[in-house]
Scaffold this active site. Structure first.
Site, PDB file in Angstrom:
ATOM      1  N   GLU A 257       0.838  -1.191   0.000  1.00  0.00           N
ATOM      2  CA  GLU A 257       0.000   0.000   0.000  1.00  0.00           C
ATOM      3  C   GLU A 257       0.884   1.257   0.000  1.00  0.00           C
ATOM      4  O   GLU A 257       0.601   2.237  -0.682  1.00  0.00           O
ATOM      5  CB  GLU A 257      -0.916  -0.044   1.240  1.00  0.00           C
ATOM      6  CG  GLU A 257      -1.852   1.136   1.422  1.00  0.00           C
ATOM      7  CD  GLU A 257      -2.816   1.366   0.262  1.00  0.00           C
ATOM      8  OE1 GLU A 257      -2.879   0.518  -0.657  1.00  0.00           O
ATOM      9  OE2 GLU A 257      -3.487   2.423   0.248  1.00  0.00           O
TER      10      GLU A 257
ATOM     11  N   ASP B  54      28.256   5.510  18.213  1.00  0.00           N
ATOM     12  CA  ASP B  54      29.550   5.399  17.526  1.00  0.00           C
ATOM     13  C   ASP B  54      29.320   5.625  16.034  1.00  0.00           C
ATOM     14  O   ASP B  54      29.293   4.691  15.239  1.00  0.00           O
ATOM     15  CB  ASP B  54      30.150   4.013  17.800  1.00  0.00           C
ATOM     16  CG  ASP B  54      31.633   3.975  17.481  1.00  0.00           C
ATOM     17  OD1 ASP B  54      32.213   5.042  17.204  1.00  0.00           O
ATOM     18  OD2 ASP B  54      32.213   2.878  17.505  1.00  0.00           O
TER      19      ASP B  54
ATOM     20  N   LYS C  52      26.388   7.056  23.931  1.00  0.00           N
ATOM     21  CA  LYS C  52      27.254   7.798  23.006  1.00  0.00           C
ATOM     22  C   LYS C  52      27.339   6.974  21.720  1.00  0.00           C
ATOM     23  O   LYS C  52      27.978   5.927  21.685  1.00  0.00           O
ATOM     24  CB  LYS C  52      28.635   8.004  23.619  1.00  0.00           C
ATOM     25  CG  LYS C  52      29.476   8.872  22.741  1.00  0.00           C
ATOM     26  CD  LYS C  52      30.711   9.364  23.419  1.00  0.00           C
ATOM     27  CE  LYS C  52      31.423  10.356  22.517  1.00  0.00           C
ATOM     28  NZ  LYS C  52      31.654   9.840  21.150  1.00  0.00           N
TER      29      LYS C  52
ATOM     30  N   GLU D 223      22.460   9.733  28.002  1.00  0.00           N
ATOM     31  CA  GLU D 223      22.075   8.894  26.863  1.00  0.00           C
ATOM     32  C   GLU D 223      23.308   8.177  26.325  1.00  0.00           C
ATOM     33  O   GLU D 223      24.438   8.533  26.670  1.00  0.00           O
ATOM     34  CB  GLU D 223      21.410   9.733  25.769  1.00  0.00           C
ATOM     35  CG  GLU D 223      22.308  10.785  25.165  1.00  0.00           C
ATOM     36  CD  GLU D 223      21.606  11.558  24.049  1.00  0.00           C
ATOM     37  OE1 GLU D 223      20.811  10.967  23.311  1.00  0.00           O
ATOM     38  OE2 GLU D 223      21.874  12.766  23.942  1.00  0.00           O
TER      39      GLU D 223
ATOM     40  N   SER E  45      33.117  19.458  20.624  1.00  0.00           N
ATOM     41  CA  SER E  45      33.469  18.071  20.927  1.00  0.00           C
ATOM     42  C   SER E  45      33.329  17.885  22.441  1.00  0.00           C
ATOM     43  O   SER E  45      33.152  18.849  23.168  1.00  0.00           O
ATOM     44  CB  SER E  45      34.869  17.755  20.444  1.00  0.00           C
ATOM     45  OG  SER E  45      35.735  18.763  20.868  1.00  0.00           O
TER      46      SER E  45
HETATM   47  N1  5U1 Z   1      24.655  11.393  22.612  1.00  0.00           N
HETATM   48  C1  5U1 Z   1      25.429  12.442  22.375  1.00  0.00           C
HETATM   49  N2  5U1 Z   1      26.541  12.385  21.657  1.00  0.00           N
HETATM   50  N3  5U1 Z   1      27.039  13.645  21.651  1.00  0.00           N
HETATM   51  C2  5U1 Z   1      28.146  14.133  21.045  1.00  0.00           C
HETATM   52  N4  5U1 Z   1      25.199  13.701  22.830  1.00  0.00           N
HETATM   53  C3  5U1 Z   1      26.211  14.460  22.372  1.00  0.00           C
HETATM   54  N5  5U1 Z   1      26.448  15.775  22.528  1.00  0.00           N
HETATM   55  C4  5U1 Z   1      27.533  16.296  21.935  1.00  0.00           C
HETATM   56  C5  5U1 Z   1      28.402  15.485  21.186  1.00  0.00           C
HETATM   57  C6  5U1 Z   1      29.620  16.065  20.539  1.00  0.00           C
HETATM   58  O1  5U1 Z   1      27.839  17.621  22.046  1.00  0.00           O
HETATM   59  C7  5U1 Z   1      26.979  18.486  22.795  1.00  0.00           C
HETATM   60  C8  5U1 Z   1      27.343  18.516  24.244  1.00  0.00           C
HETATM   61  C9  5U1 Z   1      27.128  19.849  22.237  1.00  0.00           C
END
Ligand code: 5U1
Length: 685
Positions: free
Chosen positions: A37, A120, A118, A116, A84
């Site tokens: 569909e 990859d 991180k 939360e 970063s």
């Molecule tokens: N999950 C998540 N990964 N990460 C990477 N949150 C997150 N926040 C980021 C980065 C570089 O930077 C913010 C703190 C601006």
């Protein structure tokens, strides 16, 4: 022929309905109609768009199939820098982070954190204008990335039009593109079946898929995305906490991590870390740790940033992955600044998703401390993007000459006293861990590394000048300093191994194009010890012109933000040396230049103050970010789309819809020469 109003309405309904089903399938993982569909509705929309091309919109689901290949990815400046994260590995570092946060906020009470996984993958910024996805870019150096809009458009889980309400007219959404483990396995099975190379791990597969110049290839790769933050426009979104921000992103149609939580204090952070570590292997995607962010956005602002990382957030990384292998040999690599790094050549071993054949031994003290010898069985470690290293030897596996195990087969490692590349003496300062070749730019290894650094994408960006070619140019005595690159001709290059006429022409063109650059890139390209990209940019901003930098004493250098005594001494030492000053002069003589105020002018001329310009197509000599820097130096802004408010559109070869839109709206169009003329009007005032 114009479509009847019912047809226009039907197309709009189909777009909305397909977007809803897409979201249900790719984001909520809860299909809302049978595939057949969905296909029927999709084909109906395609047919309408075929009959009436004017019905085709940027947010149409039919636009997810990819577009004609690009020649290169244009550079795109982020509206707000992409930061970063600092890393923590141990619980004590997490405690220290929480303490720093509380000190910074001057509070004795516990702090709530949004936490939360991180992901990859690859950090990406997406720009929405009036709720429509208009462009997206990789992180790049944090200030400027590569625009990969057609590729991002193919990601089914990425909303082309935001749902709900409450977004500002211009919004940057930040997140990570990745590939789910199951999708990666299926893709690799397909690659192998077709006789194509399999990808090493999901991260590499995601990166390789997103950086395809032909977005039709990206469209066939199963990429996913998770949103985790906002850039430009963030302050206009009515949310008070990071947690609310993630909920808002979900309400607009973005995938956000289902595992996100809000926890309290350092104890809450460490509990969450343990929970996710236990869940890691069952998650459908790879992660390399968890991210903690102060939940209150006003507190995030109070805490601010240090250098390029926020004080309000940290990545708590999982321990690095380790494996056992055997040292086949120990080589010494000579780096750009002469640093002699012992490197273990390894029996290939698969660790952390890649096959390692080399691992660093850092410096001679480290080799001695660990007593690593040829033939030893060693533990190697790989953590994320960090260079793999030899952690320790397994002593009872050392090969011995005698059965009693008293006489090792191999002697302890000795760093050579003379450079294996140039024969110059190796010296080591009293307080230094690193021994260096004293050959300077006479050492071919240093010269080669210096040239590669000079030509790197983030420096002078000379496409096609790779290590094999640099080896040949240096070994044949054709290039001694970066300035010699600008004297290379097609004839000279075409005579080199594996260099055809066409490649030689392309390289000469790339070298020519690199002549127009920015002062920050130029300073970075010089390869001064301790001067990275960010410092180079700060120096350019502070001094405005190379002569002012050349004249600066230690005190003047330390007036630049983030330049401390060590960096100042590096700069002064480099800039005082006659041969370095000669190279800088020769580069300028060869035509390398950047937008700068005329000597003695107090400020850059603001001829474009208050004006917005749009760049489109490929300009004959200016790179996009050089043109942008020139416009901004003259007080103008560069926008990504044309509107009635656009002052000028600067168009080059293969300009597309933006040029058409400019014609339609009667916005004046300039070519590169016109832009330069306009800027020069400012310089004359
Ligand atoms: N999950 C998540 N990964 N990460 C990477 N949150 C997150 N926040 C980021 C980065 C570089 O930077 C913010 C703190 C601006």
């Amino acid at each position: 022929m114009q479509p009847a109003s019912e047809v226009v309405q039907r197309a709009a309904d189909l777009r909305a309905e397909l977007a809803r089903h897409n979201h249900a399938y790719y984001v909520l993982d809860a299909p809302s109609i049978p595939d057949a569909e969905y296909d029927r509705l999709f084909r109906e929309l395609q047919a309408l768009e075929n009959d009436f091309p004017c019905l085709l919109t940027a947010d149409s689901p039919t636009q997810r199939v990819g577009a004609a290949p690009l020649k290169a990815f244009p550079a795109l400046s982020h509206g707000q820098a992409m930061l970063s994260l600092n890393n923590a590995f141990a619980a004590s570092e997490v405690d220290a982070f929480d303490q720093r946060v509380r000190d910074g906020l001057d509070t004795l009470s516990t702090v709530d954190y949004a936490v939360e996984p991180k992901f990859d993958g690859l950090a990406i910024s997406l720009t929405y204008e009036d709720g429509i996805f208009v462009r997206g870019a990789t992180r790049g150096d944090g200030a400027t990335g590569e625009e990969v809009t057609p590729n991002l458009r193919t990601l089914r889980c990425l909303p082309l039009r935001l749902q709900g309400s409450g977004w500002p007219s211009r919004l940057e959404v930040r997140g990570e593109v990745l590939m789910f483990k199951a999708d990666f396995e299926r893709l690799n099975a397909r690659q192998r079946a077709q006789g194509d190379k399999a990808f090493v791990n999901p991260r590499n597969a995601a990166a390789g898929s997103l950086r395809q110049l032909d977005s039709r290839i990206t469209a066939r790769r199963p990429l996913s995305f998770f949103a985790y933050g906002l850039g430009l426009g963030a302050t206009a979104v009515d949310v008070r906490t990071q947690g609310e921000m993630l909920d808002r992103l979900a309400s607009w149609g973005f995938p956000v991590a289902a595992e996100r939580r809000v926890v309290t204090g350092a104890a809450g952070l460490l509990d969450y870390f343990a929970d996710i570590a236990a869940l890691r292997s069952r998650l459908p995607y790879d992660i390399d740790g968890v991210v903690y962010k102060v939940n209150r956005l006003d507190w995030q602002e109070t805490l601010g940033f240090v250098s390029r990382a926020p004080r309000f957030a940290i990545a708590h990384k999982f321990p690095a992955e380790e494996a056992l292998t055997v040292v086949l040999g120990i080589d010494v690599q000579v780096g750009r600044t002469g640093a002699m790094t012992p490197v273990a050549r390894l029996q290939p071993v698969f660790v952390g998703g890649v096959t390692l054949t080399n691992a660093t031994l850092h410096n001679e003290d480290e080799v001695r401390r660990k007593d690593v010898r040829v033939g030893d069985t060693v533990i190697v470690r790989r953590a994320g993007d960090v260079i793999p290293e030899v952690v320790a030897i397994v002593a009872d596996k050392r090969p011995m000459r005698d059965l009693l195990g008293c006489e090792p087969v191999h002697d302890p490692f000795e760093l050579p006293k003379i450079c294996p590349e140039c024969g110059a003496t190796v010296t080591r300062g009293e307080d230094e861990a690193i021994a260096r070749c004293s050959g300077g730019l006479f050492c071919p290894a240093q010269r080669k590394q210096a040239l590669l650094h000079f030509a790197a994408r983030r420096a002078m960006d000379i496409e096609g000048l790779g290590d094999k070619l640099v080896d040949q140019l240096v070994d044949a005595g054709l290039v001694h300093t970066p300035a010699d690159l600008y004297a290379l001709t097609v004839d000279t290059l075409a005579g080199l191994e594996r260099m055809g006429e066409k490649s030689a022409q392309n390289l000469v063109a790339a070298i020519e194009q690199s002549k127009t650059t920015t002062l920050g890139r130029f300073i970075f390209a010089l390869g001064i010890r301790n001067v990275g990209e960010a410092t180079a940019r700060d120096l350019a901003k502070h001094f405005g012109q190379i002569d002012a930098l050349l004249a600066a004493d230690l005190e003047a250098l330390q007036a630049v933000p983030d330049v401390g005594p060590v960096v100042a001494v590096s700069l002064r030492t480099f800039l005082q040396q006659t041969h370095n000053r000669d190279v800088i002069a020769a580069l300028q003589q060869a035509g390398v230049h950047w937008p700068a105020p005329a000597p003695g002018a107090p400020l850059p001329a603001q001829v474009l103050a208050g004006l917005t310009l749009v760049l489109t197509g490929t300009l004959p000599s200016l790179k996009r970010d050089a043109a942008k820097a020139m416009i901004e130096a003259a007080g103008g802004k560069v926008a990504g789309s044309v509107s009635k408010k656009t002052a000028y559109v600067v168009a080059g070869e293969e300009a597309g819809s933006k040029l058409e839109k400019a014609m339609e709206l009667k916005v004046p169009v300039l070519d590169e020469a016109g832009l330069i003329e306009l800027l020069q009007q400012g310089e004359n005032t």
